[in-house]
Design an enzyme around this catalytic site. Structure first.
Site, mmCIF file in Angstrom:
data_model
loop_
_atom_site.group_PDB
_atom_site.id
_atom_site.type_symbol
_atom_site.label_atom_id
_atom_site.label_comp_id
_atom_site.label_asym_id
_atom_site.label_seq_id
_atom_site.Cartn_x
_atom_site.Cartn_y
_atom_site.Cartn_z
ATOM 1 N N ASN A 124 0.870 -1.175 0.000
ATOM 2 C CA ASN A 124 0.000 0.000 0.000
ATOM 3 C C ASN A 124 0.910 1.229 0.000
ATOM 4 O O ASN A 124 1.481 1.574 1.025
ATOM 5 C CB ASN A 124 -0.909 -0.018 1.247
ATOM 6 C CG ASN A 124 -1.788 1.218 1.308
ATOM 7 O OD1 ASN A 124 -1.820 2.021 0.372
ATOM 8 N ND2 ASN A 124 -2.495 1.388 2.416
ATOM 9 N N TRP A 125 1.048 1.812 -1.162
ATOM 10 C CA TRP A 125 1.973 2.945 -1.289
ATOM 11 C C TRP A 125 1.430 4.231 -0.646
ATOM 12 O O TRP A 125 2.165 5.186 -0.486
ATOM 13 C CB TRP A 125 2.260 3.215 -2.766
ATOM 14 C CG TRP A 125 3.119 2.179 -3.434
ATOM 15 C CD1 TRP A 125 3.748 1.109 -2.831
ATOM 16 C CD2 TRP A 125 3.456 2.111 -4.824
ATOM 17 N NE1 TRP A 125 4.448 0.386 -3.763
ATOM 18 C CE2 TRP A 125 4.290 0.987 -4.998
ATOM 19 C CE3 TRP A 125 3.139 2.887 -5.934
ATOM 20 C CZ2 TRP A 125 4.809 0.627 -6.249
ATOM 21 C CZ3 TRP A 125 3.648 2.523 -7.182
ATOM 22 C CH2 TRP A 125 4.479 1.407 -7.327
ATOM 23 N N LYS A 126 0.137 4.251 -0.361
ATOM 24 C CA LYS A 126 -0.512 5.448 0.195
ATOM 25 C C LYS A 126 -0.226 6.645 -0.719
ATOM 26 O O LYS A 126 -0.131 6.462 -1.933
ATOM 27 C CB LYS A 126 -0.057 5.677 1.640
ATOM 28 C CG LYS A 126 -0.232 4.397 2.487
ATOM 29 C CD LYS A 126 -0.057 4.604 3.954
ATOM 30 C CE LYS A 126 -0.258 3.271 4.679
ATOM 31 N NZ LYS A 126 -0.179 3.354 6.129
ATOM 32 N N GLU A 134 -6.873 4.834 7.784
ATOM 33 C CA GLU A 134 -6.638 6.258 7.491
ATOM 34 C C GLU A 134 -7.873 6.878 6.842
ATOM 35 O O GLU A 134 -8.189 8.041 7.079
ATOM 36 C CB GLU A 134 -5.394 6.404 6.594
ATOM 37 C CG GLU A 134 -4.114 6.159 7.390
ATOM 38 C CD GLU A 134 -2.973 5.547 6.596
ATOM 39 O OE1 GLU A 134 -2.995 5.615 5.353
ATOM 40 O OE2 GLU A 134 -2.055 4.992 7.241
ATOM 41 N N GLY A 164 2.451 2.362 10.876
ATOM 42 C CA GLY A 164 3.402 3.472 10.768
ATOM 43 C C GLY A 164 4.109 3.798 12.078
ATOM 44 O O GLY A 164 4.769 4.829 12.196
ATOM 45 N N HIS A 205 -9.551 1.317 4.788
ATOM 46 C CA HIS A 205 -8.276 1.528 5.489
ATOM 47 C C HIS A 205 -8.509 2.469 6.668
ATOM 48 O O HIS A 205 -9.304 3.403 6.576
ATOM 49 C CB HIS A 205 -7.239 2.111 4.517
ATOM 50 C CG HIS A 205 -5.856 2.050 5.102
ATOM 51 N ND1 HIS A 205 -5.418 2.977 6.018
ATOM 52 C CD2 HIS A 205 -4.848 1.156 4.948
ATOM 53 C CE1 HIS A 205 -4.178 2.653 6.388
ATOM 54 N NE2 HIS A 205 -3.821 1.551 5.749
ATOM 55 N N GLU A 257 -5.451 -4.832 10.366
ATOM 56 C CA GLU A 257 -4.402 -3.829 10.595
ATOM 57 C C GLU A 257 -4.686 -3.093 11.907
ATOM 58 O O GLU A 257 -5.460 -2.122 11.921
ATOM 59 C CB GLU A 257 -4.397 -2.805 9.461
ATOM 60 C CG GLU A 257 -4.153 -3.390 8.092
ATOM 61 C CD GLU A 257 -3.548 -2.373 7.138
ATOM 62 O OE1 GLU A 257 -2.449 -2.640 6.650
ATOM 63 O OE2 GLU A 257 -4.138 -1.299 6.920
ATOM 64 N N SER A 265 3.358 -2.083 10.329
ATOM 65 C CA SER A 265 4.806 -2.172 10.531
ATOM 66 C C SER A 265 5.394 -3.528 10.144
ATOM 67 O O SER A 265 6.289 -4.043 10.822
ATOM 68 C CB SER A 265 5.172 -1.812 11.983
ATOM 69 O OG SER A 265 4.814 -0.475 12.255
ATOM 70 N N GLY A 307 2.844 -0.976 4.285
ATOM 71 C CA GLY A 307 2.929 0.443 3.958
ATOM 72 C C GLY A 307 4.379 0.845 3.708
ATOM 73 O O GLY A 307 4.945 0.579 2.640
ATOM 74 N N GLY A 308 5.001 1.455 4.703
ATOM 75 C CA GLY A 308 6.346 2.025 4.574
ATOM 76 C C GLY A 308 7.353 1.131 3.866
ATOM 77 O O GLY A 308 8.050 1.574 2.944
HETATM 78 P P1 13P Z 1 2.980 0.484 7.674
HETATM 79 O O1 13P Z 1 3.489 -0.808 7.085
HETATM 80 O O2 13P Z 1 3.741 1.683 7.226
HETATM 81 O O3 13P Z 1 2.855 0.380 9.169
HETATM 82 O O4 13P Z 1 1.493 0.682 7.112
HETATM 83 C C1 13P Z 1 0.594 -0.355 7.198
HETATM 84 C C2 13P Z 1 -0.594 -0.007 6.403
HETATM 85 O O5 13P Z 1 -1.340 0.898 6.740
HETATM 86 C C3 13P Z 1 -0.846 -0.770 5.177
HETATM 87 O O6 13P Z 1 -2.111 -0.509 4.670
#
Ligand code: 13P
Length: 277
Positions: A32-34, A122, A198, A120, A192, A238, A259-260
């Site tokens: 997930n590149w966001k 967010e 994050g 998600h 999640e 994470s 994500g990251g």
């Molecule tokens: P991180 O891997 O950066 O914690 O993000 C997880 C995420 O929100 C994937 O959708």
């Protein structure tokens, strides 16, 4: 882990015997590149990951959830790669109309997108998306033959109060349990925990396994053993190159939503290689 896909009676010289097909449910590494990176960076990142030519088993998949403006390019980069798919990160909960700036599931389908992240945390937090609204997104995705990658997970306060199971079950029930069995069987779940996103604070493998097994038992009550056993449940929060293998080794963890660490080719390649197989 393996589940029985079908049992077929066959008559032979020695009488009737049963041919049982054992299948592995899908194991998925999803990026997930966001809201990160330029078009050019996105293109190089995809190419770098494909160049690693990771040997994937038939039941392993890699999905990239990329920003809207990169969907068409990304889909053409992975077009000839059997195990690689492109996903949107969101879609709107109405079919079409005067919703300036929004993107519908039908639009995604019309450019060949077959996956979409919905719910998600967010989006729930910053854009006020609730369980009922997400039910509408799930319907529109399925209607357009798009697999929803449905995210659920509790905030820290809920985890500290010990009510995380009920919280996550409520999210899943309210947004997905109106679906019939056939439609539900096309859904991917991503657990999640918000406190792990994050933050660098990953859920312990035992915590992830406990929740994933609880989610699977919730699905079993509603849709039965076969559907529950076949539903991929990904862990997100994470996930890194150095903890992916331990998390993915858990019986009910079928890969991750990352994500990251999905923004660096080397890290993500290691994460893909950590899939159970
Ligand atoms: P991180 O891997 O950066 O914690 O993000 C997880 C995420 O929100 C994937 O959708």
């Amino acid at each position: 882990m393996p589940y029985i896909l079908s049992t077929q009676a066959m008559d032979g010289f020695y009488g009737t015997f049963y041919k049982t097909t054992i299948a592995m449910r899908k194991q998925i590494a999803a990026a997930n590149w966001k809201m990160n990176g330029t078009y050019q960076q996105a293109e190089s990142l995809l190419n770098e990951i494909l160049q690693a030519k990771i040997a994937l088993k038939p039941f392993q998949e890699v999905i990239f959830a990329v920003p809207f403006p990169y969907l068409i390019m990304s889909n053409s980069v992975v077009a000839n790669e059997y195990h690689y798919h492109i996903s949107a990160q969101n879609c709107y909960h109405k079919a079409s109309g005067a919703f300036t700036g929004e993107v519908s599931a039908e639009m995604l389908r019309s450019i060949g997108i077959r996956y979409c992240v919905i719910g998600h945390s967010e989006r729930r937090e910053y854009f006020g998306e609730d369980n009922a609204l997400l039910a509408g997104k799930a319907d529109l995705c399925l209607k357009n033959e798009i697999t929803p990658l449905f995210c659920c997970g509790e905030p820290l306060a809920v985890r500290e109060s010990g009510n995380q199971n009920q919280y996550v079950a409520d999210q899943i029930e309210a947004s997905l349990f109106h679906l019939n069995k056939e439609d539900f069987s096309r859904v991917i779940i991503a657990y999640e925990p918000i406190w792990a996103i994050g933050t660098g604070k990953t859920a312990a493998a035992e915590q992830a396994q406990e929740m994933h097994s609880f989610i699977r038992s919730t699905l079993k009550k509603k849709y039965g053993e076969e559907t529950a056993a076949a539903t991929p449940i990904l862990y997100g929060g994470s996930v890194k190159a150095n903890n992916a293998a331990e998390l993915f080794a858990c019986e009910d963890v079928d890969g991750g939503l990352v994500g990251g660490a999905s923004l660096a080719a080397d890290d993500f390649i290691e994460i893909v290689k950590a899939l159970k197989g």
